[in-house]
Motif scaffolding. Sequence first.
Motif, PDB file in Angstrom:
ATOM      1  N   TYR A 180       0.814  -1.213   0.000  1.00 40.44           N
ATOM      2  CA  TYR A 180       0.000   0.000   0.000  1.00 40.44           C
ATOM      3  C   TYR A 180       0.852   1.271   0.000  1.00 40.44           C
ATOM      4  O   TYR A 180       0.346   2.358  -0.282  1.00 40.44           O
ATOM      5  CB  TYR A 180      -0.955   0.003   1.198  1.00 40.44           C
ATOM      6  N   GLY A 181       2.116   1.163   0.337  1.00 39.13           N
ATOM      7  CA  GLY A 181       2.976   2.356   0.310  1.00 39.13           C
ATOM      8  C   GLY A 181       3.018   2.984  -1.067  1.00 39.13           C
ATOM      9  O   GLY A 181       2.735   4.178  -1.246  1.00 39.13           O
ATOM     10  N   ALA A 182       3.342   2.181  -2.104  1.00 41.33           N
ATOM     11  CA  ALA A 182       3.424   2.690  -3.479  1.00 41.33           C
ATOM     12  C   ALA A 182       2.048   3.057  -4.009  1.00 41.33           C
ATOM     13  O   ALA A 182       1.889   4.049  -4.737  1.00 41.33           O
ATOM     14  CB  ALA A 182       4.081   1.644  -4.375  1.00 41.33           C
ATOM     15  N   HIS A 183       1.044   2.269  -3.645  1.00 37.35           N
ATOM     16  CA  HIS A 183      -0.305   2.527  -4.148  1.00 37.35           C
ATOM     17  C   HIS A 183      -0.837   3.861  -3.624  1.00 37.35           C
ATOM     18  O   HIS A 183      -1.459   4.643  -4.361  1.00 37.35           O
ATOM     19  CB  HIS A 183      -1.224   1.381  -3.721  1.00 37.35           C
ATOM     20  N   ILE A 184      -0.591   4.148  -2.367  1.00 36.67           N
ATOM     21  CA  ILE A 184      -1.045   5.416  -1.786  1.00 36.67           C
ATOM     22  C   ILE A 184      -0.285   6.589  -2.394  1.00 36.67           C
ATOM     23  O   ILE A 184      -0.854   7.652  -2.656  1.00 36.67           O
ATOM     24  CB  ILE A 184      -0.869   5.372  -0.249  1.00 36.67           C
ATOM     25  N   LYS A 185       1.003   6.409  -2.635  1.00 38.19           N
ATOM     26  CA  LYS A 185       1.799   7.467  -3.248  1.00 38.19           C
ATOM     27  C   LYS A 185       1.248   7.835  -4.630  1.00 38.19           C
ATOM     28  O   LYS A 185       1.134   9.016  -4.987  1.00 38.19           O
ATOM     29  CB  LYS A 185       3.257   7.018  -3.368  1.00 38.19           C
ATOM     30  N   GLN A 186       0.873   6.825  -5.412  1.00 36.10           N
ATOM     31  CA  GLN A 186       0.314   7.074  -6.739  1.00 36.10           C
ATOM     32  C   GLN A 186      -1.036   7.783  -6.647  1.00 36.10           C
ATOM     33  O   GLN A 186      -1.311   8.720  -7.418  1.00 36.10           O
ATOM     34  CB  GLN A 186       0.147   5.743  -7.480  1.00 36.10           C
TER      35      GLN A 186
END
Length: 317
Positions: free
Chosen positions: A132-138
């Motif tokens: 979820y780290g990368a997904h939230i950043k996007q």
Amino acid sequence: MEPGGRDQAPDRAQGGRRATLRGCPDRGPERPPGPHLPRDSQVRVMEDTVTNAEKHLGQFCSMLAAYTRKTAQVRDKADRLVKQLTDFANTEHPEMRATLRSFAEDLAKVQDYRQAEVERLETKVISPLKLYGAHIKQTRAEIKKLKQVQKNEIKQLAKLGKLRQKSPSDRLTISQAETSVQRASADASHTTHQLGEMIEAFQKRKLTDLQKIFSDFVTIEMVLHAKAVEVYSSAFQTLENYDPERDLEDFRAKMHGLYGHRDARPLTETVSSPAVPWSLTGQSAQTALRGERREDEETMEASAEEDLRGRGRALHQ
């Protein structure tokens, strides 16, 4: 969790399990004064959804990573206890020696299951949360783009308002400004709609993932405890069956110099479980045992999960 030397497991876990999600960020500067659009509330809901997910999923990841590290540390401490029990058993009389070796074997079995628990927590619980780290950043980047589009719409609206005040008779300039406002408004509406669909998909995925993640967590823990109760029950029975009088007889005979006239009872007569090479100095024997039990653990985990789902369906009916 990357398998390897047992004593270094907590350090390995610590390196591979650090939560990578950021905390709740600052919301940034306030929007400059200007016309407020109805879609502002939509953007606020989107931001709150992403912010709450970032904050709480990050905390879940950190806590569960710490939980897994602690579990790995308990496993390693128990392995040291097994080694200590074996060393002590080698100094005792036949009955106590056999009892302690059997107890140590059962305790080692529980650590096999705990090792499987650590690996499954890393794979099925922590790793999905880290994604979820990368997904939230996007998603945040998309929200930022929408804000830029809305700022442009506000800017065009403000420009049109000034023109109407300063040059109410300049119809051509006003008409051009109105066209710019319409384009900016259409762009903002389109972007808001697209982002709304993205946030809805994000929310659906989050809810589904959390259901799966915590269901897996419960199943993993349930399998560990079910297996542990089974093994510890056997260990308890072994300790209950120990008869100190038989060892005292050997001790008295030795004290009176009669031990040489008595035959020590063979270890195979008092050990109920298969012999295990406890004299090994490394962890190779324990690693081999864990490999042999892995298939049985996975079968039990699948059965336990299916049993939980069956009970859930029965409750809803």
